[in-house]
Design an enzyme around this catalytic site. Sequence first.
Site, short mmCIF file in Angstrom:
data_model
loop_
_atom_site.label_atom_id
_atom_site.label_comp_id
_atom_site.label_asym_id
_atom_site.label_seq_id
_atom_site.Cartn_x
_atom_site.Cartn_y
_atom_site.Cartn_z
N ASP A 86 40.54 26.70 37.45
CA ASP A 86 39.25 27.20 37.91
C ASP A 86 38.51 26.04 38.57
O ASP A 86 38.03 25.14 37.90
CB ASP A 86 38.47 27.76 36.70
CG ASP A 86 37.09 28.25 37.08
OD1 ASP A 86 36.74 28.21 38.28
OD2 ASP A 86 36.36 28.67 36.16
N ASN B 142 37.80 32.01 29.32
CA ASN B 142 36.42 32.21 28.87
C ASN B 142 36.38 32.37 27.35
O ASN B 142 35.76 33.28 26.80
CB ASN B 142 35.77 33.42 29.56
CG ASN B 142 34.26 33.45 29.38
OD1 ASN B 142 33.66 32.47 28.96
ND2 ASN B 142 33.66 34.59 29.68
#
Length: 271
Positions: A162, A23
């Site tokens: 992810d 992130n």
Amino acid sequence: MLAGSRTFLKTIEKMQIITLNLNGIRAAAKKGFFEWLDKQTADVVCVQELKAQLPDFSQTMLTPDGYRGYFHCAVQKGYSGVGIYCRKQPDKIIEGVGITEIDAEGRFIQIDFGELSIISLYLPSGSSGEHRQAAKFFFMEKFFPVLQILIASGREIILCGDWNIAHKEIDLKNWRSNQKNSGFLPEERAWLTQILDEVGFVDVFRRLNPDPEQYTWWSNRGQAWAKNVGWRIDYQIATPTMAQKAQHASIYKTERFSDHAPLLIDYDHTL
């Protein structure tokens, strides 16, 4: 013991792979990710959502102690991007899948060691609106044949990253209220089932750990982290032979470097 006799100890082969959605690599660096990485013994570390271009990287981000980094950044600044850190020089590096719309977002990088390919993968999230859900479905449609080609190649494959999909009800806390939300849509779950049941890949974590409440992502809203209201959307998905070599899996939650947690898996294999 007889004179001249020797005791032989079998060397235990182990390859550890870590995957983590950062992130933002710069944000994760500020939260201590690279100090933590310095203490790890992993052979390969797959990272996603870099949110940076190479000129933005510090030397530590490019080459952490003991590692060399390889990256596929998005064209758009501050967006997406994937990378792989490894201790051993790979035989080959492949950036992208050859589809312009996907590759512009920096979602796939592959490194090869002999007959083994390790991939860092980042599927789109559809949670920000219908246009992004459409982009996610486009990715799913176009990436499925890539997966078929990969497994038909005869190479051993480990896809880390992810996937932005919780596969089954056990893989998120509040599954009943999320059945119409991106990440747990019936079409997304069925697509992942196809990859596992028809294409022939294996969800390595679930092979080792059938327990509930094993999550890798928590919303920053409310007290999701504190209450463990999470989703398991980060995977290591492998060809059957490599999946059989998996020995131990863990989700690291002692420190937080992003809204995701590192997934660590040990394999009975040496690079």
